[in-house]
Design a protein around this motif. Structure first.
Motif, PDB file in Angstrom:
ATOM      1  N   THR A 188     -16.439  -4.377 -26.418  1.00 35.71           N
ATOM      2  CA  THR A 188     -16.795  -5.807 -26.321  1.00 35.71           C
ATOM      3  C   THR A 188     -16.671  -6.628 -27.447  1.00 35.71           C
ATOM      4  O   THR A 188     -16.962  -6.121 -28.610  1.00 35.71           O
ATOM      5  CB  THR A 188     -17.881  -6.293 -25.361  1.00 35.71           C
ATOM      6  OG1 THR A 188     -18.070  -7.662 -24.946  1.00 35.71           O
ATOM      7  CG2 THR A 188     -19.219  -6.077 -26.402  1.00 35.71           C
ATOM      8  N   ASP A 189     -16.432  -7.872 -27.300  1.00 40.66           N
ATOM      9  CA  ASP A 189     -16.691  -8.843 -28.597  1.00 40.66           C
ATOM     10  C   ASP A 189     -18.120  -9.026 -29.021  1.00 40.66           C
ATOM     11  O   ASP A 189     -18.850  -9.844 -28.209  1.00 40.66           O
ATOM     12  CB  ASP A 189     -15.819 -10.306 -28.311  1.00 40.66           C
ATOM     13  CG  ASP A 189     -15.797 -11.271 -29.533  1.00 40.66           C
ATOM     14  OD1 ASP A 189     -16.983 -11.030 -30.313  1.00 40.66           O
ATOM     15  OD2 ASP A 189     -14.790 -12.082 -29.417  1.00 40.66           O
TER      16      ASP A 189
ATOM     17  N   ALA B  80     -20.820 -11.750 -27.182  1.00 38.60           N
ATOM     18  CA  ALA B  80     -22.114 -11.153 -26.435  1.00 38.60           C
ATOM     19  C   ALA B  80     -23.216 -11.573 -27.218  1.00 38.60           C
ATOM     20  O   ALA B  80     -24.218 -11.958 -26.523  1.00 38.60           O
ATOM     21  CB  ALA B  80     -21.781  -9.574 -26.402  1.00 38.60           C
TER      22      ALA B  80
ATOM     23  N   TYR C 205     -20.405 -12.427 -17.964  1.00 38.51           N
ATOM     24  CA  TYR C 205     -20.136 -11.074 -17.581  1.00 38.51           C
ATOM     25  C   TYR C 205     -20.690 -10.814 -16.254  1.00 38.51           C
ATOM     26  O   TYR C 205     -21.511 -10.077 -16.297  1.00 38.51           O
ATOM     27  CB  TYR C 205     -21.067 -10.349 -19.058  1.00 38.51           C
ATOM     28  CG  TYR C 205     -20.530 -10.615 -20.246  1.00 38.51           C
ATOM     29  CD1 TYR C 205     -19.243 -10.456 -20.828  1.00 38.51           C
ATOM     30  CD2 TYR C 205     -21.509 -11.174 -21.199  1.00 38.51           C
ATOM     31  CE1 TYR C 205     -18.915 -10.581 -22.010  1.00 38.51           C
ATOM     32  CE2 TYR C 205     -21.131 -11.375 -22.580  1.00 38.51           C
ATOM     33  CZ  TYR C 205     -19.654 -11.048 -22.949  1.00 38.51           C
ATOM     34  OH  TYR C 205     -19.686 -11.265 -24.245  1.00 38.51           O
TER      35      TYR C 205
ATOM     36  N   HIS D  91     -21.518  -7.000 -15.525  1.00 38.22           N
ATOM     37  CA  HIS D  91     -22.215  -6.318 -16.300  1.00 38.22           C
ATOM     38  C   HIS D  91     -23.319  -5.936 -15.528  1.00 38.22           C
ATOM     39  O   HIS D  91     -24.021  -6.736 -14.860  1.00 38.22           O
ATOM     40  CB  HIS D  91     -22.530  -7.035 -17.703  1.00 38.22           C
ATOM     41  CG  HIS D  91     -21.485  -7.047 -18.706  1.00 38.22           C
ATOM     42  ND1 HIS D  91     -21.811  -7.123 -19.915  1.00 38.22           N
ATOM     43  CD2 HIS D  91     -20.056  -6.648 -18.538  1.00 38.22           C
ATOM     44  CE1 HIS D  91     -20.577  -7.262 -20.582  1.00 38.22           C
ATOM     45  NE2 HIS D  91     -19.534  -6.877 -19.801  1.00 38.22           N
TER      46      HIS D  91
ATOM     47  N   TYR E 282     -21.273  -1.495 -19.501  1.00 39.38           N
ATOM     48  CA  TYR E 282     -22.298  -2.550 -20.174  1.00 39.38           C
ATOM     49  C   TYR E 282     -23.375  -2.749 -19.711  1.00 39.38           C
ATOM     50  O   TYR E 282     -23.525  -3.117 -18.250  1.00 39.38           O
ATOM     51  CB  TYR E 282     -21.276  -3.444 -20.368  1.00 39.38           C
ATOM     52  CG  TYR E 282     -20.218  -3.481 -21.350  1.00 39.38           C
ATOM     53  CD1 TYR E 282     -20.301  -3.523 -22.752  1.00 39.38           C
ATOM     54  CD2 TYR E 282     -18.927  -3.311 -20.678  1.00 39.38           C
ATOM     55  CE1 TYR E 282     -19.204  -3.087 -23.503  1.00 39.38           C
ATOM     56  CE2 TYR E 282     -17.837  -3.193 -21.151  1.00 39.38           C
ATOM     57  CZ  TYR E 282     -17.958  -3.096 -22.960  1.00 39.38           C
ATOM     58  OH  TYR E 282     -16.837  -2.983 -23.498  1.00 39.38           O
TER      59      TYR E 282
ATOM     60  N   GLU F 104     -23.731  -0.686 -24.841  1.00 39.21           N
ATOM     61  CA  GLU F 104     -22.430  -0.507 -24.357  1.00 39.21           C
ATOM     62  C   GLU F 104     -22.476   1.041 -24.604  1.00 39.21           C
ATOM     63  O   GLU F 104     -22.288   1.762 -25.316  1.00 39.21           O
ATOM     64  CB  GLU F 104     -21.205  -0.901 -25.534  1.00 39.21           C
ATOM     65  CG  GLU F 104     -19.788  -0.733 -25.054  1.00 39.21           C
ATOM     66  CD  GLU F 104     -18.886  -1.324 -26.119  1.00 39.21           C
ATOM     67  OE1 GLU F 104     -17.764  -1.199 -25.835  1.00 39.21           O
ATOM     68  OE2 GLU F 104     -19.434  -1.781 -27.381  1.00 39.21           O
TER      69      GLU F 104
END
Length: 261
Positions: A2-3, A7, A61, A64, A82, A110
């Motif tokens: 993920t970025d 996040a 998200y 998630h 996540y 993560e």
């Protein structure tokens, strides 16, 4: 992967949104009830804050998982890659009494590794943040742990006590530090204890019985600030039955004291 910057933006928004709820209810009559023991308190602010955090996360998200202190695991499966780990109000007892030491803690894992952390102290308007490999910050300024070399310099150390009778076992450990002349504090919000080690306000912290939402974000912030977080056995982890968090320099010394029989 993920970025992490994106996040972190979500984590900060969630933490600040919950912090605004804390401020809005501060000093007002609260619907307070007990959970595990008479001293283990929860208020409507805890529930409102967690709902707000979950809403912010879900907007970006939706797939998630979210593990929160009040609602448990939801919004994904237990093996989701996540997982957000959130404490909507760390230091509820302090908050309910008007004692100014509480916060919001929002972390992201993560595949089991902590990668994002945000801890917001709404009373002081202090935002602690970190991403894995990206350093740790307080209100946007880089922070580092202290350079205190030994416990008897002296260091300033904090600890905590669980709400059940098992906390009595920690008294002997506190006594060992006090006999050395090391000042010990018990502020009452684990995420902030970890962040205070991260920014050098205290040099070490230990506590029994923390949950993942207590330590997920703060432990990452501390590690990114150059600190060390392990179990009592010295194995690196923020999720041990007893965690020990230090500036790194006093870690071996503190572990030796805590292990004494």
């Amino acid at each position: 992967m993920t970025d992490l910057a994106a996040a972190l933006t979500v984590a900060v928004e969630a933490a600040r949104t919950a912090g605004a709820i804390h401020r809005a209810h501060a000093g007002k009559a609260l619907n307070i009830r007990s959970k595990s023991t008479y001293s283990d308190l929860v208020t409507e602010v805890d529930a409102l804050s967690e709902a707000a955090i979950r809403e912010v996360i879900a907007r970006t998200y939706p797939d998630h998982a979210v593990l929160g202190e009040e609602e448990g695991l939801a919004g994904g499966s237990g093996d989701a890659p996540y997982r957000w780990v959130v404490d909507p109000l760390d230091g509820t007892v302090n908050y309910a009494h008007g004692f100014p030491f509480s916060c919001v803690s929002v972390g992201l894992e993560e595949r089991g590794e902590r990668v994002v952390g945000a801890v917001f102290d709404q009373g002081r308007d202090e935002l602690f943040t970190a991403t894995r490999g990206g350093g740790a910050f307080l209100n946007g300024s880089l922070i580092r742990v202290s350079d205190t070399p030994t416990l008897t310099t002296p260091a300033l150390v904090s600890t905590g006590f669980p709400y059940d009778g098992s906390g009595e076992g920690n008294l002997a450990l506190v006594a060992r530090l006090l006999r050395l002349g090391v000042p010990v504090r018990r502020p009452g919000a684990a995420a902030l204890d970890l962040c205070y080690v991260a920014c050098g306000r205290i040099d070490a912290y230990w506590e029994f019985g923390l949950k993942p939402w207590d330590s997920a974000a703060g432990s990452l912030i501390l590690e990114e600030a150059g600190g060390t977080v392990t179990g009592r056995d010295g194995v690196p982890t923020p999720y041990a039955p007893m965690i020990v968090a230090t500036n790194g320099r006093v870690h071996a010394e503190l572990l030796a004291l805590l292990r004494e029989e």
